[in-house]
Design a protein around this motif. Structure first.
Motif, mmCIF file in Angstrom:
data_model
loop_
_atom_site.group_PDB
_atom_site.id
_atom_site.type_symbol
_atom_site.label_atom_id
_atom_site.label_comp_id
_atom_site.label_asym_id
_atom_site.label_seq_id
_atom_site.Cartn_x
_atom_site.Cartn_y
_atom_site.Cartn_z
ATOM 1 N N GLY A 117 0.845 -1.184 0.000
ATOM 2 C CA GLY A 117 0.000 0.000 0.000
ATOM 3 C C GLY A 117 0.881 1.234 0.000
ATOM 4 N N PRO A 118 0.318 2.374 0.415
ATOM 5 C CA PRO A 118 1.102 3.605 0.467
ATOM 6 C C PRO A 118 2.262 3.490 1.454
ATOM 7 C CG PRO A 118 -1.245 4.039 0.734
ATOM 8 C CD PRO A 118 -1.070 2.571 0.797
ATOM 9 N N TYR A 162 -6.355 5.377 4.593
ATOM 10 C CA TYR A 162 -6.416 4.835 3.239
ATOM 11 C C TYR A 162 -7.422 3.684 3.173
ATOM 12 C CZ TYR A 162 -2.014 7.359 2.804
ATOM 13 O OH TYR A 162 -1.045 8.320 2.820
ATOM 14 N N LEU A 163 -8.060 3.540 2.033
ATOM 15 C CA LEU A 163 -9.074 2.518 1.824
ATOM 16 C C LEU A 163 -8.499 1.117 2.018
ATOM 17 C CD1 LEU A 163 -11.985 1.900 0.913
ATOM 18 C CD2 LEU A 163 -11.110 1.820 -1.431
ATOM 19 N N ASP A 164 -9.116 0.335 2.890
ATOM 20 C CA ASP A 164 -8.774 -1.069 3.167
ATOM 21 C C ASP A 164 -7.410 -1.283 3.827
ATOM 22 O OD1 ASP A 164 -11.232 -1.964 2.185
ATOM 23 O OD2 ASP A 164 -10.451 -2.114 0.138
ATOM 24 N N CYS A 165 -6.759 -0.224 4.284
ATOM 25 C CA CYS A 165 -5.483 -0.369 4.983
ATOM 26 C C CYS A 165 -5.748 -0.466 6.483
ATOM 27 C CB CYS A 165 -4.566 0.821 4.713
ATOM 28 S SG CYS A 165 -4.115 1.027 2.975
ATOM 29 N N VAL A 166 -5.015 -1.357 7.161
ATOM 30 C CA VAL A 166 -5.234 -1.513 8.596
ATOM 31 C C VAL A 166 -4.025 -1.136 9.441
ATOM 32 C CG1 VAL A 166 -7.037 -3.245 8.368
ATOM 33 C CG2 VAL A 166 -4.666 -3.974 8.530
ATOM 34 N N ARG A 167 -2.804 -1.189 8.860
ATOM 35 C CA ARG A 167 -1.628 -0.902 9.675
ATOM 36 C C ARG A 167 -0.413 -0.644 8.781
ATOM 37 N NH1 ARG A 167 1.925 -5.226 9.995
ATOM 38 N NH2 ARG A 167 1.125 -7.088 8.995
ATOM 39 N N CYS A 168 0.643 -0.129 9.411
ATOM 40 C CA CYS A 168 1.929 0.069 8.743
ATOM 41 C C CYS A 168 2.785 -1.173 9.028
ATOM 42 C CB CYS A 168 2.614 1.321 9.285
ATOM 43 S SG CYS A 168 4.173 1.714 8.457
ATOM 44 N N ALA A 169 3.237 -1.838 7.986
ATOM 45 C CA ALA A 169 4.038 -3.054 8.140
ATOM 46 C C ALA A 169 5.519 -2.708 8.221
ATOM 47 C CB ALA A 169 3.797 -4.003 6.978
ATOM 48 N N SER A 197 -3.119 -4.418 4.168
ATOM 49 C CA SER A 197 -4.462 -4.828 4.569
ATOM 50 C C SER A 197 -4.415 -6.054 5.485
ATOM 51 C CB SER A 197 -5.310 -5.139 3.313
ATOM 52 O OG SER A 197 -4.707 -6.207 2.590
ATOM 53 N N ALA A 198 -3.217 -6.575 5.734
ATOM 54 C CA ALA A 198 -3.068 -7.787 6.567
ATOM 55 C C ALA A 198 -3.099 -7.425 8.048
ATOM 56 C CB ALA A 198 -1.769 -8.509 6.234
#
Length: 128
Positions: A89-90, A106-113, A125-126
């Protein structure tokens, strides 16, 4: 258990895959490439073997153990303002204290990996 946690936290989280998909993919890739690594030297010693893949594990790349400088900024077609399964993602600023807030805009993003592949971090999105 420590091995699996290490592999997931250091390698799996930046792929954008969930844990089950990441490990299934990794094990399938091992089967696919293991024959490249079953070679011995003339003295009978096992040869060193490396097979490197891009962060989403779908393309073999040249192995590098240090970040290589980019020739010049180039557009990354995988980075958008949304998170999609199996894609980066971004770009984001990773902080172990707060992996969620920056990417949730951001759309469908859940966290910074957290990523060590190229020194950059990306929204995913994981879920953890």
């Amino acid at each position: 258990e420590h091995f699996w946690n290490h592999e997931w936290s250091k390698h799996g989280t930046c792929t954008g895959m969930d844990q089950e998909t990441y490990f299934s993919t990794a094990l399938a890739l091992r089967v696919k490439y293991v024959h490249f690594c079953n070679k011995t030297e003339n003295d009978g010693q096992q040869q060193s073997c490396e097979i490197c893949l891009n962060p989403t594990l779908d393309k073999q790349v040249e192995c590098s153990h240090s970040p290589s400088p980019s020739p010049s900024p180039s557009p990354n077609t995988n980075v958008t303002n949304v998170c999609r399964s199996h894609q980066r993602g971004p770009e984001c600023s990773y902080s172990p204290e707060d992996v969620y807030s920056e990417c949730q805009k951001y759309l469908d993003c859940v966290r910074c990996a957290h990523s060590e592949h190229d020194g950059k971090h990306y929204c995913t999105s994981a879920h953890l």
